[in-house]
Every structure is written in structure tokens, then in C-alpha cells.
Design a protein around this motif. Structure first.
Motif, PDB file in Angstrom:
ATOM      1  N   THR A 122      31.910  38.542  34.126  1.00 20.34           N
ATOM      2  CA  THR A 122      31.381  37.818  35.275  1.00 20.34           C
ATOM      3  C   THR A 122      32.519  37.095  35.991  1.00 20.34           C
ATOM      4  O   THR A 122      33.657  37.063  35.531  1.00 20.34           O
ATOM      5  CB  THR A 122      30.337  36.794  34.823  1.00 20.34           C
ATOM      6  OG1 THR A 122      30.995  35.805  34.008  1.00 20.34           O
ATOM      7  CG2 THR A 122      29.237  37.455  34.012  1.00 20.34           C
ATOM      8  N   LYS A 123      32.154  36.473  37.111  1.00 23.81           N
ATOM      9  CA  LYS A 123      33.171  35.722  37.832  1.00 23.81           C
ATOM     10  C   LYS A 123      33.695  34.562  36.985  1.00 23.81           C
ATOM     11  O   LYS A 123      34.891  34.248  37.012  1.00 23.81           O
ATOM     12  CB  LYS A 123      32.603  35.207  39.159  1.00 23.81           C
ATOM     13  CG  LYS A 123      33.676  34.714  40.107  1.00 23.81           C
ATOM     14  CD  LYS A 123      33.098  34.053  41.346  1.00 23.81           C
ATOM     15  CE  LYS A 123      32.253  34.991  42.154  1.00 23.81           C
ATOM     16  NZ  LYS A 123      31.832  34.369  43.428  1.00 23.81           N
ATOM     17  N   ASP A 124      32.810  33.937  36.218  1.00 21.33           N
ATOM     18  CA  ASP A 124      33.257  32.860  35.328  1.00 21.33           C
ATOM     19  C   ASP A 124      34.272  33.383  34.318  1.00 21.33           C
ATOM     20  O   ASP A 124      35.247  32.700  33.980  1.00 21.33           O
ATOM     21  CB  ASP A 124      32.070  32.244  34.593  1.00 21.33           C
ATOM     22  CG  ASP A 124      31.218  31.372  35.498  1.00 21.33           C
ATOM     23  OD1 ASP A 124      31.712  30.970  36.572  1.00 21.33           O
ATOM     24  OD2 ASP A 124      30.053  31.101  35.143  1.00 21.33           O
ATOM     25  N   THR A 125      34.047  34.590  33.829  1.00 22.58           N
ATOM     26  CA  THR A 125      34.981  35.184  32.883  1.00 22.58           C
ATOM     27  C   THR A 125      36.327  35.434  33.540  1.00 22.58           C
ATOM     28  O   THR A 125      37.385  35.230  32.921  1.00 22.58           O
ATOM     29  CB  THR A 125      34.426  36.506  32.319  1.00 22.58           C
ATOM     30  OG1 THR A 125      33.134  36.280  31.767  1.00 22.58           O
ATOM     31  CG2 THR A 125      35.348  37.066  31.246  1.00 22.58           C
ATOM     32  N   ILE A 126      36.311  35.866  34.783  1.00 24.03           N
ATOM     33  CA  ILE A 126      37.564  36.049  35.526  1.00 24.03           C
ATOM     34  C   ILE A 126      38.326  34.736  35.610  1.00 24.03           C
ATOM     35  O   ILE A 126      39.539  34.678  35.389  1.00 24.03           O
ATOM     36  CB  ILE A 126      37.272  36.609  36.936  1.00 24.03           C
ATOM     37  CG1 ILE A 126      36.886  38.083  36.856  1.00 24.03           C
ATOM     38  CG2 ILE A 126      38.473  36.449  37.856  1.00 24.03           C
ATOM     39  CD1 ILE A 126      36.545  38.695  38.185  1.00 24.03           C
ATOM     40  N   HIS A 127      37.622  33.666  35.928  1.00 23.24           N
ATOM     41  CA  HIS A 127      38.274  32.354  35.999  1.00 23.24           C
ATOM     42  C   HIS A 127      38.837  31.952  34.640  1.00 23.24           C
ATOM     43  O   HIS A 127      39.937  31.380  34.559  1.00 23.24           O
ATOM     44  CB  HIS A 127      37.271  31.298  36.482  1.00 23.24           C
ATOM     45  CG  HIS A 127      36.827  31.496  37.895  1.00 23.24           C
ATOM     46  ND1 HIS A 127      35.698  30.905  38.404  1.00 23.24           N
ATOM     47  CD2 HIS A 127      37.360  32.230  38.912  1.00 23.24           C
ATOM     48  CE1 HIS A 127      35.551  31.250  39.666  1.00 23.24           C
ATOM     49  NE2 HIS A 127      36.538  32.046  39.994  1.00 23.24           N
ATOM     50  N   GLU A 128      38.089  32.237  33.585  1.00 23.62           N
ATOM     51  CA  GLU A 128      38.560  31.914  32.243  1.00 23.62           C
ATOM     52  C   GLU A 128      39.824  32.689  31.890  1.00 23.62           C
ATOM     53  O   GLU A 128      40.754  32.143  31.277  1.00 23.62           O
ATOM     54  CB  GLU A 128      37.468  32.211  31.218  1.00 23.62           C
ATOM     55  CG  GLU A 128      36.276  31.265  31.296  1.00 23.62           C
ATOM     56  CD  GLU A 128      35.092  31.731  30.470  1.00 23.62           C
ATOM     57  OE1 GLU A 128      35.247  32.769  29.760  1.00 23.62           O
ATOM     58  OE2 GLU A 128      34.026  31.098  30.528  1.00 23.62           O
ATOM     59  N   ARG A 129      39.875  33.961  32.276  1.00 19.83           N
ATOM     60  CA  ARG A 129      41.058  34.769  31.995  1.00 19.83           C
ATOM     61  C   ARG A 129      42.272  34.239  32.747  1.00 19.83           C
ATOM     62  O   ARG A 129      43.385  34.209  32.213  1.00 19.83           O
ATOM     63  CB  ARG A 129      40.801  36.228  32.376  1.00 19.83           C
ATOM     64  CG  ARG A 129      39.795  36.922  31.496  1.00 19.83           C
ATOM     65  CD  ARG A 129      40.362  37.152  30.078  1.00 19.83           C
ATOM     66  NE  ARG A 129      41.473  38.088  30.089  1.00 19.83           N
ATOM     67  CZ  ARG A 129      42.653  37.876  29.530  1.00 19.83           C
ATOM     68  NH1 ARG A 129      42.893  36.741  28.907  1.00 19.83           N
ATOM     69  NH2 ARG A 129      43.604  38.788  29.582  1.00 19.83           N
ATOM     70  N   GLY A 137      48.252  36.600  39.954  1.00 23.74           N
ATOM     71  CA  GLY A 137      47.249  36.210  38.968  1.00 23.74           C
ATOM     72  C   GLY A 137      45.869  36.709  39.330  1.00 23.74           C
ATOM     73  O   GLY A 137      45.099  37.153  38.465  1.00 23.74           O
ATOM     74  N   ALA A 138      45.550  36.681  40.633  1.00 19.37           N
ATOM     75  CA  ALA A 138      44.254  37.175  41.086  1.00 19.37           C
ATOM     76  C   ALA A 138      44.141  38.679  40.902  1.00 19.37           C
ATOM     77  O   ALA A 138      43.122  39.187  40.414  1.00 19.37           O
ATOM     78  CB  ALA A 138      44.058  36.816  42.561  1.00 19.37           C
ATOM     79  N   ALA A 139      45.182  39.408  41.297  1.00 18.83           N
ATOM     80  CA  ALA A 139      45.136  40.869  41.199  1.00 18.83           C
ATOM     81  C   ALA A 139      44.964  41.328  39.758  1.00 18.83           C
ATOM     82  O   ALA A 139      44.195  42.253  39.470  1.00 18.83           O
ATOM     83  CB  ALA A 139      46.414  41.463  41.804  1.00 18.83           C
ATOM     84  N   VAL A 140      45.648  40.681  38.835  1.00 17.02           N
ATOM     85  CA  VAL A 140      45.550  41.058  37.424  1.00 17.02           C
ATOM     86  C   VAL A 140      44.139  40.782  36.894  1.00 17.02           C
ATOM     87  O   VAL A 140      43.567  41.596  36.155  1.00 17.02           O
ATOM     88  CB  VAL A 140      46.609  40.320  36.586  1.00 17.02           C
ATOM     89  CG1 VAL A 140      46.371  40.537  35.089  1.00 17.02           C
ATOM     90  CG2 VAL A 140      48.008  40.787  36.969  1.00 17.02           C
ATOM     91  N   ALA A 141      43.555  39.650  37.281  1.00 14.99           N
ATOM     92  CA  ALA A 141      42.213  39.319  36.806  1.00 14.99           C
ATOM     93  C   ALA A 141      41.177  40.314  37.330  1.00 14.99           C
ATOM     94  O   ALA A 141      40.261  40.719  36.606  1.00 14.99           O
ATOM     95  CB  ALA A 141      41.849  37.896  37.233  1.00 14.99           C
ATOM     96  N   VAL A 142      41.318  40.725  38.587  1.00 15.55           N
ATOM     97  CA  VAL A 142      40.382  41.699  39.150  1.00 15.55           C
ATOM     98  C   VAL A 142      40.590  43.062  38.496  1.00 15.55           C
ATOM     99  O   VAL A 142      39.629  43.795  38.228  1.00 15.55           O
ATOM    100  CB  VAL A 142      40.547  41.787  40.678  1.00 15.55           C
ATOM    101  CG1 VAL A 142      39.646  42.871  41.258  1.00 15.55           C
ATOM    102  CG2 VAL A 142      40.223  40.447  41.325  1.00 15.55           C
ATOM    103  N   LYS A 143      41.829  43.400  38.218  1.00 11.27           N
ATOM    104  CA  LYS A 143      42.122  44.654  37.519  1.00 11.27           C
ATOM    105  C   LYS A 143      41.390  44.708  36.192  1.00 11.27           C
ATOM    106  O   LYS A 143      40.826  45.743  35.798  1.00 11.27           O
ATOM    107  CB  LYS A 143      43.629  44.796  37.316  1.00 11.27           C
ATOM    108  CG  LYS A 143      44.063  45.939  36.408  1.00 11.27           C
ATOM    109  CD  LYS A 143      44.431  45.444  35.013  1.00 11.27           C
ATOM    110  CE  LYS A 143      44.815  46.585  34.078  1.00 11.27           C
ATOM    111  NZ  LYS A 143      45.067  46.119  32.693  1.00 11.27           N
ATOM    112  N   GLU A 144      41.362  43.611  35.459  1.00 12.02           N
ATOM    113  CA  GLU A 144      40.668  43.579  34.171  1.00 12.02           C
ATOM    114  C   GLU A 144      39.167  43.800  34.348  1.00 12.02           C
ATOM    115  O   GLU A 144      38.527  44.465  33.522  1.00 12.02           O
ATOM    116  CB  GLU A 144      40.937  42.254  33.468  1.00 12.02           C
ATOM    117  CG  GLU A 144      42.380  42.097  33.004  1.00 12.02           C
ATOM    118  CD  GLU A 144      42.634  40.759  32.326  1.00 12.02           C
ATOM    119  OE1 GLU A 144      43.670  40.628  31.651  1.00 12.02           O
ATOM    120  OE2 GLU A 144      41.794  39.844  32.475  1.00 12.02           O
TER     121      GLU A 144
END
Length: 471
Positions: A2-9, A117-124
Motif C-alpha cells: 500500500t501507499k503506507d508501505t511505500i512510505h515505510e520503505r 528515493g521515490a523511484a526506488v520505492a515505486v519500483k518495489e
């Protein structure tokens, strides 16, 4: 995911992201010379599983890193060039690390890393199957000379994007909706005939005379161009010894106006003034087109999604120590400088910000409907695909960019703004990938807003000017 998980990562990567901002800050490199900075970021993305295409647009320090398949394709823009003469320690008094050396006075050390940092999180998220599509990181060099994205655009690297997102450090946090000025950057090099200035001046033809005559002609032009236009210049070669009639001299011009057509009209007149100067001084002139950019068009559709993500995250978590250092830096600014920087904010926001050294609460756009007096090569991208960007509060309230105070902050507490930006950009990209209808609405908005399709302002023969200074 989820988006929260993206923020956590992203939060889990905080230490690494902050370290990257510091590494770039400690090794500031000028536009088109960002060899180590570009390699650091490109290698990090390759290690994360991105496919990296280096040297795009004829620039060794430009790259595009991609992950995923199919659409939507969302781009996140990153920058990493520094400014000349702004070397500064992270202390509250003016003291360079390297006298006369470059420094990150515009916060591009934060900019490049936050976007990464954003690109890597979206990649995941794509890798886990939570969203479908493609995420791209655009390594954009030489923003300060308004070069990188313009030459990348000419190479077509933005053509298949469905949307692009970006940000920029500032002293407040809000979506950036103002238009910017389109611009041309041109160098005029005059050639004459050298001679002894005392013994045989009649044998000489001064190239410097031609430069000065051109500049005088331009001063008379100013009365007859629109108020929002700007013309400014610097003599880059004024000759040598006074007793030698200079055979070579050159002047570098910027022309700015609210539209490309306006810039082109003024530039045509400028060319005629240069030719007139050659007739008066009996010289010749060579015109070198360095770069040109479009005005910026903000996507309201995407900007609203950005603001929603900013509000969900809330304020940037600056510590008491951060605020204490920010207060020390702010105290070195003139009151008039602070007031000028705050003048564009709504009255209530201005009053709130004036009482704090760091004001990081996200606010609605305060510049919608205005035209900035500067230019950005993000403008070219915004004519190709829908773009949204935001200001992120990285500096003490009232701090101007390109200042030693900004450099000091960028090497210290401002790294927290980069982590915040990573979360905002990643959350927004997640929304676009998971809700393609937003992307479709943004595309329709752009089609109805722009007056014509994008055409590169660059002549086919123009090459990236690695030898020129900054905007």
C-alpha cells in the motif's frame, strides 16, 4: 504494498538517503561536469534493478533509469548540478570549504536524491505486483544553465511519458503552479582587426566596439518590449591589453518572455542589433545558440494529487536542533530579504511563517496565476507531457536560493526535506499508476491548455554548451 508501505520503505532507507545527499553536497559539480554525481545516482539505480541508459541527449552526465513494462509510464525528474563560487561549510557564518569553489546553493543534492528515493520505492511496488506500469528516473544535468532537459527533450526521451513529477527545495512547502519565462541563451562573438591602439588605431577594427555598440542598441530596445520580458547580458571576452585594438570580443545574452513566440520575436530583433553593430564597427559576428527553453505549464490535475499526498504526510519532522540552526542562519539574512521572499504568500500563511525559522506545513499553491521572473527547463517537459512539481521546505524562512545560507542548510537539516519529497513523489506516482483515469484527465487538460505541440527551440546543429556558466 500500500501507499503506507511505500512510505515505510522510504523511512527504512532514511539513513542511506541522507548519506547520499551529503555525499553529493561534499562533491559539488557544475553543469555538464557532474561526472561523479551522475555516476553515483545511476549506479545506485542500476543496483536496485533499473535499466540505465547513460549519455542521453549528447550529454555524458545525463541518463534515464527505467523499471517495469507497459503503461502508464510515470517519470520522476532528478537534478544534481551545483553553482560556481558558492562553496560553504554547514555553519551559520559565511565560510567556504574551498575558496571560490562550487556549492549546492539550489539544493540539487537534495533534489536528485529525493527523486531517487521515490523511484526506488515505486519500483518495489511494481515488482511486488501492487501496481502495473513503468517508473523512470530522469537524471537531468545542467539545470542551472537551462540545458539538460532541453537537449534530452530534443532526443525524445520524454515523448512516451504519461506524466512527470518533480520537486524543488525552497523555504516553504506547496505545489508549484506559476508559469515561468521561456528563454533563449545566445553568445555573439565579434571579429575585427588588431592594431596598436596608439601608433596605428586607423588600421584596427575593434570587436569590443561592436560588443559595446550592440549592448547600447539593446538598452534602447528595452523601451519597446513587453514589461514581462527580460534581456540581460555578460561580456565574456572584452579583449586584452588596452593598447591593442581587440580583434576578438564576445557577449552572452539571455532573452526571456512569457511565451516561446515572444522570446523568438525579441531574439530576431537582437540578431538585427548585432548585425547593426558589425556595420558600425566594420566587424563580423558569429552567433552561437547555446540553449532555449519553454515556459512552464503546471498540471492542475496532477498538482491536486501532489497536494493531497503532502497533506497526508503533514509537516517535515525537523528537530529542535534543526530549528536552532535554522534560526542562526535566518539571523544572518536582511529583514528586507525575508520580507521579499514572504511577500507572495497569503496573509495568514505569511504571518505564520514569519514567526518560525522553519515553516514546513504543506499549504495550497500560492503562486497560481502568476508568472515567475526566472526560467526552468522543466518547462520543456511540461509541453510534452503533464507535469506537476512542488516546493519543499528545506531552508530557513526567507532564505533565497543561490545563497550561502541555502548551501549551509543543504548540507545539514535540509536532508530531511529530501526524504519527505521521496514520500510525496512516490505516493503521487502510486496514485497515478493505480488510477489511470487521473493520467487520462491530466492528458486532456494539457491538450486543452497548450496552444501548439512542442517543437524543440534548439537548432539542429546546437550542442550542449559545457563551457558556459549559470542562470
Amino acid at each position: 504494498m500500500t501507499k503506507d508501505t511505500i512510505h515505510e520503505r522510504i523511512e527504512e532507507r532514511r539513513t542511506d538517503l541522507v548519506s547520499l545527499t551529503r555525499e553529493l553536497w561534499e562533491n559539488p559539480e557544475l553543469g555538464l561536469q557532474e561526472t561523479e554525481s551522475a555516476e553515483l545516482l545511476a549506479t545506485r539505480l542500476a543496483d536496485e534493478g533499473f535499466t540505465v541508459n547513460r549519455g542521453v541527449g549528447g550529454m555524458p552526465t545525463a541518463f534515464v533509469a527505467s523499471y517495469g513494462n507497459g503503461g502508464p509510464t510515470i517519470g520522476i525528474l532528478g537534478e544534481y548540478d551545483a553553482l560556481p563560487g558558492l562553496s560553504q561549510k554547514s555553519i551559520a557564518r559565511k565560510e567556504p570549504v574551498d575558496e571560490g569553489g562550487p556549492g549546492h546553493g539550489c539544493g540539487h543534492n537534495l533534489f536528485g536524491v529525493g527523486s531517487l528515493g521515490a523511484a526506488v520505492a515505486v519500483k518495489e511496488a511494481i515488482e511486488r505486483g501492487d501496481v502495473d506500469g513503468t517508473i523512470r528516473y530522469y537524471g537531468c544535468p545542467a539545470e542551472e544553465t537551462l540545458v539538460g532537459k532541453v537537449y534530452m527533450a530534443r532526443a525524445g526521451v520524454f515523448d512516451d511519458l504519461d506524466a512527470a513529477l518533480t520537486w524543488h527545495p525552497s523555504h516553504v512547502s506547496a505545489p508549484w503552479k506559476a508559469r515561468s519565462l521561456a528563454m533563449n541563451s545566445i553568445e555573439y562573438s565579434f571579429s575585427g582587426q588588431s592594431a596598436h591602439a596608439a601608433d596605428s588605431p586607423e588600421s584596427g577594427r575593434s570587436a569590443l566596439d561592436a560588443v559595446e555598440l550592440m549592448n547600447t542598441g539593446v538598452e534602447f530596445m528595452r523601451e519597446h518590449i513587453i514589461d514581462d520580458a527580460r534581456i540581460h547580458y555578460s561580456i565574456t571576452n572584452g579583449g586584452g591589453a588596452p593598447n591593442v585594438v581587440p580583434a576578438e570580443a564576445s557577449v552572452w545574452y539571455f532573452v526571456r518572455a512569457p511565451t516561446r513566440k515572444g522570446v523568438d520575436r525579441i531574439t530576431d530583433w537582437l540578431d538585427e542589433v548585432a548585425e547593426g553593430a558589425t556595420l558600425m564597427a566594420q566587424t563580423t559576428v558569429d552567433r552561437r545558440f547555446l540553449t532555449g527553453c519553454y515556459d512552464y505549464i503546471a498540471s492542475d490535475t496532477l498538482s491536486d494529487v501532489l497536494l493531497s499526498n503532502m497533506r497526508d504526510l503533514g509537516t517535515i519532522p525537523y528537530s529542535d536542533a534543526d530549528r536552532a540552526f535554522a534560526t542562526e542562519l535566518q539571523e544572518t539574512l536582511d529583514e528586507s530579504t525575508i520580507e521579499n521572499r514572504l511577500s507572495g504568500l497569503p496573509e495568514q500563511r505569511r504571518a505564520e511563517a514569519r514567526e518560525q525559522a522553519l515553516y514546513s506545513n504543506p499549504m495550497e499553491s500560492f503562486d497560481e496565476g502568476t508568472v515567475l521572473s526566472g526560467s526552468t527547463d522543466v518547462g520543456d517537459v511540461s509541453w510534452i507531457t503533464p507535469v506537476a512539481q512542488f516546493w519543499g521546505a528545506a531552508w530557513p524562512v526567507g532564505t533565497p536560493s543561490h545563497s550561502w545560507q541555502a548551501v549551509a542548510a543543504n548540507g545539514d537539516f535540509a536532508a530531511k526535506a529530501a526524504v519527505y519529497a521521496a514520500k510525496v513523489l512516490a505516493g503521487t506516482a502510486y496514485d497515478l499508476l493505480s488510477t489511470p483515469s487521473i493520467v487520462e484527465a491530466a492528458a486532456e487538460e494539457l491538450r486543452s491548455t497548450r496552444s501548439h505541440d512542442y517543437e524543440s527551440p534548439l537548432p539542429e546543429t546546437a550542442e550542449p554548451p559545457a563551457d558556459m556558466g549559470v542562470n
